[in-house]
Design an enzyme around this catalytic site. Structure first.
Site, PDB file in Angstrom:
ATOM      1  N   ASN A   1      71.324  56.215  37.675  1.00 42.44           N
ATOM      2  CA  ASN A   1      71.908  57.562  37.711  1.00 42.44           C
ATOM      3  C   ASN A   1      71.013  58.524  38.469  1.00 42.44           C
ATOM      4  OD1 ASN A   1      73.975  56.792  35.863  1.00 42.44           O
ATOM      5  ND2 ASN A   1      72.633  57.255  34.129  1.00 42.44           N
TER       6      ASN A   1
ATOM      7  N   GLY B   1      68.652  56.774  35.029  1.00 44.69           N
ATOM      8  CA  GLY B   1      69.499  55.707  34.501  1.00 44.69           C
ATOM      9  C   GLY B   1      68.612  54.730  33.759  1.00 44.69           C
TER      10      GLY B   1
ATOM     11  N   ALA C   1      67.652  51.527  35.784  1.00 43.78           N
ATOM     12  CA  ALA C   1      66.749  51.791  36.899  1.00 43.78           C
ATOM     13  C   ALA C   1      65.370  52.206  36.404  1.00 43.78           C
ATOM     14  CB  ALA C   1      67.338  52.870  37.803  1.00 43.78           C
TER      15      ALA C   1
ATOM     16  N   ASN D   1      64.526  52.135  19.052  1.00 41.74           N
ATOM     17  CA  ASN D   1      63.854  53.278  18.447  1.00 41.74           C
ATOM     18  C   ASN D   1      64.293  53.380  16.985  1.00 41.74           C
ATOM     19  OD1 ASN D   1      66.405  54.497  18.434  1.00 41.74           O
ATOM     20  ND2 ASN D   1      65.986  55.743  20.253  1.00 41.74           N
TER      21      ASN D   1
ATOM     22  N   THR E   1      59.945  51.302  18.659  1.00 40.46           N
ATOM     23  CA  THR E   1      59.157  52.432  19.126  1.00 40.46           C
ATOM     24  C   THR E   1      59.217  53.518  18.063  1.00 40.46           C
ATOM     25  OG1 THR E   1      61.051  53.374  20.315  1.00 40.46           O
ATOM     26  CG2 THR E   1      59.609  51.890  21.547  1.00 40.46           C
ATOM     27  N   LEU E   2      58.070  54.147  17.811  1.00 42.38           N
ATOM     28  CA  LEU E   2      57.954  55.111  16.714  1.00 42.38           C
ATOM     29  C   LEU E   2      57.521  56.484  17.197  1.00 42.38           C
ATOM     30  CD1 LEU E   2      56.096  52.681  14.261  1.00 42.38           C
ATOM     31  CD2 LEU E   2      58.560  53.181  14.342  1.00 42.38           C
TER      32      LEU E   2
ATOM     33  N   GLY F   1      60.994  56.051  26.448  1.00 42.91           N
ATOM     34  CA  GLY F   1      61.408  54.762  25.901  1.00 42.91           C
ATOM     35  C   GLY F   1      61.653  53.730  26.985  1.00 42.91           C
ATOM     36  N   ASP F   2      62.188  54.174  28.118  1.00 41.74           N
ATOM     37  CA  ASP F   2      62.417  53.260  29.242  1.00 41.74           C
ATOM     38  C   ASP F   2      61.102  52.785  29.843  1.00 41.74           C
ATOM     39  OD1 ASP F   2      65.141  53.586  28.914  1.00 41.74           O
ATOM     40  OD2 ASP F   2      65.268  55.194  30.399  1.00 41.74           O
TER      41      ASP F   2
ATOM     42  N   GLY G   1      60.685  64.538  34.105  1.00 43.30           N
ATOM     43  CA  GLY G   1      61.588  63.566  34.706  1.00 43.30           C
ATOM     44  C   GLY G   1      61.414  62.188  34.110  1.00 43.30           C
TER      45      GLY G   1
END
Length: 291
Positions: free
Chosen positions: A16, A44, A47, A187, A207-208, A239-240, A273
């Site tokens: 995205n 995205g 990505a 998460n 993930t915390l 997270g990504d 970002g």
């Protein structure tokens, strides 16, 4: 950027253009507030995770779709410049996917995603299936049609490719998909939503946020890492960054991968970002050394 011992990762997912507005506080319903900055940033979940894996040293191939608009061109360039193989990236008629993001003064955000070209990834070609079968790890999320994710996971499972799933955004998932998953990255919300299904998965990483991350493996194996103290600017994409870094180092063992991914996720919150904030291998290694 990849190393000889790096895994080959195929990421099937969304790409995205993120439209990011910064403001002191997010508006209440019906309220107008003044923003402090605006930027367009490639994003995205698919990505972002592909870029994170590549920056952590993995050899990454991306499967997904962009539109025939200006955003599509920018998105393809961003992936390629990050070291991601885009030879199988589709270009379709119409608009690319976009995400509208509002980030407040604490770094928290609200996000609205419009699928665009991502919704057109409804079938996998023989070439794409072959790429999945040849990979060490297949990494998927849920911003493309779930039937496509299921088809990819089944094919990977039959081919002995490790199937990693980040089940976000939360949606009802077929039992067949969970049966093919080897590694789930979730998460706190996703962990609660999918608690019954996660009990069937061999490897689960949670993930915390500020509290770090935790791993639960087969035969009750457990490992955890504490959060990393950083100055948070924007949590978008953290997270990504964690997920991509995790799969890039998964072949080094869960404790090492968890520590590496936790550091990558924390560093990603220190800049505005999603893809633009993802740290490279050198930055992660330096932060681990300093810690």
């Amino acid at each position: 950027m990849d190393r000889p011992d790096s895994p080959t990762v195929v990421v099937l997912g969304s790409v995205n253009m993120d439209l990011v507005t910064s403001t002191a506080r997010r508006p209440a319903p019906g309220e107008t507030v003044l923003g402090t900055a605006f930027a367009t940033v490639p994003g995205g979940k698919g990505a972002n995770q592909a870029i994170a894996a590549a920056r952590s040293g993995a050899r990454v191939r991306f499967l997904g779709a962009i539109g025939d608009d200006a955003f599509g061109t920018e998105l393809a360039v961003a992936l390629s410049e990050a070291g991601v193989d885009t030879s199988l990236l589709r270009r379709v008629d119409g608009a690319s996917g976009i995400a509208t993001i509002v980030v407040d003064g604490t770094g928290e955000n609200n996000i609205i995603v419009v699928a665009g070209a991502n919704g057109r990834v409804t079938e996998l070609t023989n070439t794409e299936l072959a790429a999945i079968a040849d990979a060490d790890i297949l990494l998927c999320q849920l911003e493309i049609p779930i039937d496509t994710v299921l088809a990819a996971a089944r094919h990977a499972h039959k081919s002995a490719t490790v199937v990693a799933l980040n089940p976000s955004p939360v949606a009802p998932l077929p039992a067949d998909l969970w049966a093919a998953v080897d590694l789930a990255i979730v998460n706190s919300l996703e962990s609660e939503q999918y608690s019954a299904e996660l009990a069937q998965v061999a490897h689960v990483v949670r993930t915390l946020g500020r509290d770090g991350a935790a791993y639960l493996g087969e035969v009750g194996a457990e490992h955890s890492v504490a959060g990393l103290a950083v100055d948070v600017v924007d949590t978008t994409g953290a997270g990504d960054a964690f997920t991509g870094a995790l799969v890039a180092t998964w072949n080094q063992g869960a404790p090492t991968a968890l520590k590496w991914a936790n550091t990558a996720g924390a560093l990603a919150t220190t800049a505005l970002g999603a893809s633009s904030s993802i740290p490279c291998r050198r930055q992660i290694a330096a932060a681990l050394h300093a810690g």
